[in-house]
Scaffold this motif. Structure first.
Motif, PDB file in Angstrom:
ATOM      1  N   MET A   1       0.816  -1.208   0.000  1.00  0.00           N
ATOM      2  CA  MET A   1       0.000   0.000   0.000  1.00  0.00           C
ATOM      3  C   MET A   1       0.849   1.256   0.000  1.00  0.00           C
ATOM      4  SD  MET A   1      -3.498  -0.005   2.237  1.00  0.00           S
ATOM      5  CE  MET A   1      -2.827  -0.844   3.620  1.00  0.00           C
ATOM      6  N   ALA A   2       2.029   1.235   0.605  1.00  0.00           N
ATOM      7  CA  ALA A   2       2.838   2.433   0.739  1.00  0.00           C
ATOM      8  C   ALA A   2       3.193   3.034  -0.611  1.00  0.00           C
ATOM      9  CB  ALA A   2       4.108   2.132   1.541  1.00  0.00           C
ATOM     10  N   GLY A   3       3.190   2.215  -1.669  1.00  0.00           N
ATOM     11  CA  GLY A   3       3.541   2.720  -2.983  1.00  0.00           C
ATOM     12  C   GLY A   3       2.430   3.520  -3.630  1.00  0.00           C
ATOM     13  N   ASN A   4       1.201   3.386  -3.210  1.00  0.00           N
ATOM     14  CA  ASN A   4       0.073   4.083  -3.790  1.00  0.00           C
ATOM     15  C   ASN A   4      -0.072   5.451  -3.123  1.00  0.00           C
ATOM     16  OD1 ASN A   4      -2.401   5.046  -4.647  1.00  0.00           O
ATOM     17  ND2 ASN A   4      -3.414   3.068  -4.511  1.00  0.00           N
ATOM     18  N   SER A   5       0.219   6.516  -3.891  1.00  0.00           N
ATOM     19  CA  SER A   5       0.208   7.859  -3.306  1.00  0.00           C
ATOM     20  C   SER A   5      -1.190   8.323  -2.920  1.00  0.00           C
ATOM     21  CB  SER A   5       0.847   8.855  -4.272  1.00  0.00           C
ATOM     22  OG  SER A   5       0.084   8.950  -5.459  1.00  0.00           O
ATOM     23  N   ALA A   6      -2.234   7.655  -3.431  1.00  0.00           N
ATOM     24  CA  ALA A   6      -3.598   8.035  -3.046  1.00  0.00           C
ATOM     25  C   ALA A   6      -3.988   7.426  -1.702  1.00  0.00           C
ATOM     26  CB  ALA A   6      -4.588   7.607  -4.121  1.00  0.00           C
ATOM     27  N   GLN A   7      -3.324   6.341  -1.300  1.00  0.00           N
ATOM     28  CA  GLN A   7      -3.686   5.667  -0.057  1.00  0.00           C
ATOM     29  C   GLN A   7      -2.718   6.072   1.050  1.00  0.00           C
ATOM     30  OE1 GLN A   7      -4.026   1.502  -1.098  1.00  0.00           O
ATOM     31  NE2 GLN A   7      -6.092   1.836  -1.851  1.00  0.00           N
ATOM     32  N   ARG A   8      -2.788   7.355   1.374  1.00  0.00           N
ATOM     33  CA  ARG A   8      -1.886   7.891   2.387  1.00  0.00           C
ATOM     34  C   ARG A   8      -2.500   9.142   3.003  1.00  0.00           C
ATOM     35  NH1 ARG A   8       0.692  12.499   1.081  1.00  0.00           N
ATOM     36  NH2 ARG A   8       0.549  13.183  -1.078  1.00  0.00           N
ATOM     37  N   LEU A   9      -1.893   9.558   4.108  1.00  0.00           N
ATOM     38  CA  LEU A   9      -2.274  10.814   4.759  1.00  0.00           C
ATOM     39  C   LEU A   9      -1.401  11.942   4.236  1.00  0.00           C
ATOM     40  CD1 LEU A   9      -2.563   9.526   8.428  1.00  0.00           C
ATOM     41  CD2 LEU A   9      -4.446  10.340   6.983  1.00  0.00           C
ATOM     42  N   CYS A  10      -2.010  13.082   3.969  1.00  0.00           N
ATOM     43  CA  CYS A  10      -1.259  14.268   3.576  1.00  0.00           C
ATOM     44  C   CYS A  10      -1.259  15.315   4.686  1.00  0.00           C
ATOM     45  CB  CYS A  10      -1.808  14.864   2.286  1.00  0.00           C
ATOM     46  SG  CYS A  10      -3.515  15.447   2.411  1.00  0.00           S
ATOM     47  N   ASP A  11      -2.116  15.115   5.710  1.00  0.00           N
ATOM     48  CA  ASP A  11      -2.175  16.043   6.828  1.00  0.00           C
ATOM     49  C   ASP A  11      -2.809  15.341   8.029  1.00  0.00           C
ATOM     50  OD1 ASP A  11      -1.886  18.420   8.232  1.00  0.00           O
ATOM     51  OD2 ASP A  11      -3.664  19.369   7.371  1.00  0.00           O
ATOM     52  N   VAL A  12      -2.319  15.696   9.208  1.00  0.00           N
ATOM     53  CA  VAL A  12      -2.871  15.173  10.459  1.00  0.00           C
ATOM     54  C   VAL A  12      -3.037  16.356  11.404  1.00  0.00           C
ATOM     55  CG1 VAL A  12      -2.517  13.654  12.438  1.00  0.00           C
ATOM     56  CG2 VAL A  12      -1.720  12.954  10.175  1.00  0.00           C
ATOM     57  N   VAL A  13      -4.231  16.490  11.955  1.00  0.00           N
ATOM     58  CA  VAL A  13      -4.531  17.586  12.866  1.00  0.00           C
ATOM     59  C   VAL A  13      -5.060  16.995  14.170  1.00  0.00           C
ATOM     60  CG1 VAL A  13      -5.921  19.664  13.225  1.00  0.00           C
ATOM     61  CG2 VAL A  13      -5.095  19.102  10.922  1.00  0.00           C
TER      62      VAL A  13
ATOM     63  N   ALA B   1      -5.850   3.953   4.162  1.00  0.00           N
ATOM     64  CA  ALA B   1      -6.897   3.819   3.155  1.00  0.00           C
ATOM     65  C   ALA B   1      -8.238   3.505   3.820  1.00  0.00           C
ATOM     66  CB  ALA B   1      -6.535   2.718   2.168  1.00  0.00           C
ATOM     67  N   PRO B   2      -9.129   4.491   3.880  1.00  0.00           N
ATOM     68  CA  PRO B   2     -10.476   4.208   4.399  1.00  0.00           C
ATOM     69  C   PRO B   2     -11.150   3.159   3.513  1.00  0.00           C
ATOM     70  CG  PRO B   2     -10.110   6.577   4.190  1.00  0.00           C
ATOM     71  CD  PRO B   2      -8.969   5.893   3.505  1.00  0.00           C
ATOM     72  N   GLU B   3     -11.776   2.170   4.147  1.00  0.00           N
ATOM     73  CA  GLU B   3     -12.461   1.119   3.385  1.00  0.00           C
ATOM     74  C   GLU B   3     -13.513   1.734   2.472  1.00  0.00           C
ATOM     75  OE1 GLU B   3     -11.711  -2.006   3.144  1.00  0.00           O
ATOM     76  OE2 GLU B   3     -10.322  -2.199   4.820  1.00  0.00           O
ATOM     77  N   GLY B   4     -13.516   1.284   1.213  1.00  0.00           N
ATOM     78  CA  GLY B   4     -14.522   1.731   0.251  1.00  0.00           C
ATOM     79  C   GLY B   4     -14.267   3.110  -0.333  1.00  0.00           C
ATOM     80  N   HIS B   5     -13.085   3.660  -0.115  1.00  0.00           N
ATOM     81  CA  HIS B   5     -12.782   4.990  -0.639  1.00  0.00           C
ATOM     82  C   HIS B   5     -11.357   4.996  -1.172  1.00  0.00           C
ATOM     83  CE1 HIS B   5     -12.322   9.367  -0.863  1.00  0.00           C
ATOM     84  NE2 HIS B   5     -13.640   9.414  -0.805  1.00  0.00           N
ATOM     85  N   ASP B   6     -11.205   5.331  -2.451  1.00  0.00           N
ATOM     86  CA  ASP B   6      -9.876   5.292  -3.072  1.00  0.00           C
ATOM     87  C   ASP B   6      -9.459   6.640  -3.645  1.00  0.00           C
ATOM     88  OD1 ASP B   6      -9.532   2.550  -2.555  1.00  0.00           O
ATOM     89  OD2 ASP B   6     -10.728   2.037  -4.318  1.00  0.00           O
ATOM     90  N   ASN B   7     -10.013   7.712  -3.136  1.00  0.00           N
ATOM     91  CA  ASN B   7      -9.729   9.027  -3.709  1.00  0.00           C
ATOM     92  C   ASN B   7      -8.893   9.903  -2.786  1.00  0.00           C
ATOM     93  OD1 ASN B   7     -11.193   8.425  -6.062  1.00  0.00           O
ATOM     94  ND2 ASN B   7     -13.102   8.966  -5.060  1.00  0.00           N
ATOM     95  N   GLY B   8      -7.826   9.337  -2.212  1.00  0.00           N
ATOM     96  CA  GLY B   8      -6.932  10.111  -1.353  1.00  0.00           C
ATOM     97  C   GLY B   8      -5.977  10.931  -2.186  1.00  0.00           C
ATOM     98  N   PRO B   9      -5.019  11.537  -1.557  1.00  0.00           N
ATOM     99  CA  PRO B   9      -4.632  11.411  -0.156  1.00  0.00           C
ATOM    100  C   PRO B   9      -5.658  12.055   0.787  1.00  0.00           C
ATOM    101  CG  PRO B   9      -3.228  13.017  -1.258  1.00  0.00           C
ATOM    102  CD  PRO B   9      -4.109  12.417  -2.306  1.00  0.00           C
ATOM    103  N   TYR B  10      -5.456  11.772   2.094  1.00  0.00           N
ATOM    104  CA  TYR B  10      -6.451  12.128   3.095  1.00  0.00           C
ATOM    105  C   TYR B  10      -5.895  13.044   4.178  1.00  0.00           C
ATOM    106  CZ  TYR B  10      -8.643   8.152   0.890  1.00  0.00           C
ATOM    107  OH  TYR B  10      -9.178   7.289  -0.040  1.00  0.00           O
ATOM    108  N   LYS B  11      -6.821  13.783   4.750  1.00  0.00           N
ATOM    109  CA  LYS B  11      -6.536  14.564   5.957  1.00  0.00           C
ATOM    110  C   LYS B  11      -7.214  13.839   7.115  1.00  0.00           C
ATOM    111  CE  LYS B  11      -6.411  19.099   3.730  1.00  0.00           C
ATOM    112  NZ  LYS B  11      -7.023  20.439   3.708  1.00  0.00           N
ATOM    113  N   LEU B  12      -6.498  13.715   8.223  1.00  0.00           N
ATOM    114  CA  LEU B  12      -7.045  13.052   9.396  1.00  0.00           C
ATOM    115  C   LEU B  12      -7.105  14.043  10.540  1.00  0.00           C
ATOM    116  CD1 LEU B  12      -7.951  10.512  10.980  1.00  0.00           C
ATOM    117  CD2 LEU B  12      -5.513  10.095  11.444  1.00  0.00           C
TER     118      LEU B  12
END
Length: 158
Positions: free
Chosen positions: A1-13, A43-54
């Motif tokens: 999974m680490a290779g997929n740039s969409a399945q990652r966090l881009c920000d954590v607050v 990677a949130p289950e059922g969602h592949d449109n990252g990267p994500y903010k948490l």
């Protein structure tokens, strides 16, 4: 999974309404966020449109994971009970206190022994977090370790 740039966090607050803590705890928070953003698998289950903010917060003694896309579109909110974490976090805080005292006054072998115990408890908390997020968010163990550190920081401050 680490290779997929969409399945990652881009920000954590972290919820900053809780306030700040000791310099040691704030240092742990800063390092965990830096390391998490440098390398993570999320990677949130059922969602592949990252990267994500948490957005991590504590609400009524529950851990809240609010996930948004990089463009701030809501993805999911997961609320976890802190009950499975309480003993682990309590043990982790006790051994961290011992560790911080040891690095100021103990021998390298004593510090290493305490640090091994600290890592063991941290690994247990990380695995518990992975288990609790199973079916909700796919994360690897390194990501779970960094997130567990942030959970501890929130809990400490809260």
């Amino acid at each position: 999974m680490a290779g997929n740039s969409a399945q990652r966090l881009c920000d954590v607050v972290l919820d900053d309404t809780i306030g700040r803590s000791t310099p040691d705890v704030e240092h742990e928070r800063a390092v965990a966020i830096f390391d998490l953003l440098e390398d993570n698998s999320f990677a949130p289950e059922g969602h592949d449109n990252g990267p994500y903010k948490l957005y991590l917060s504590l609400v009524e003694q529950r851990l809240v994971f609010t996930i948004k896309t990089e463009g701030d579109a809501p993805v999911a909110t997961h609320i976890l009970s802190l009950t499975p974490f309480r003993r682990i976090i309590k043990d982790y805080f006790m051994i961290c206190d011992s560790y911080y005292q040891a690095i100021r006054s103990s021998t390298p072998s004593q510090i290493e022994a305490i640090d091994m115990g600290r890592r063991g408890i941290h690994n247990e908390g990380s695995q518990t977090l992975m288990d609790r997020l199973s079916g909700k968010i796919r994360i690897d163990f390194d990501t779970a370790r960094r997130l567990f550190t942030l959970v501890c920081v929130l809990y400490w401050r809260g």
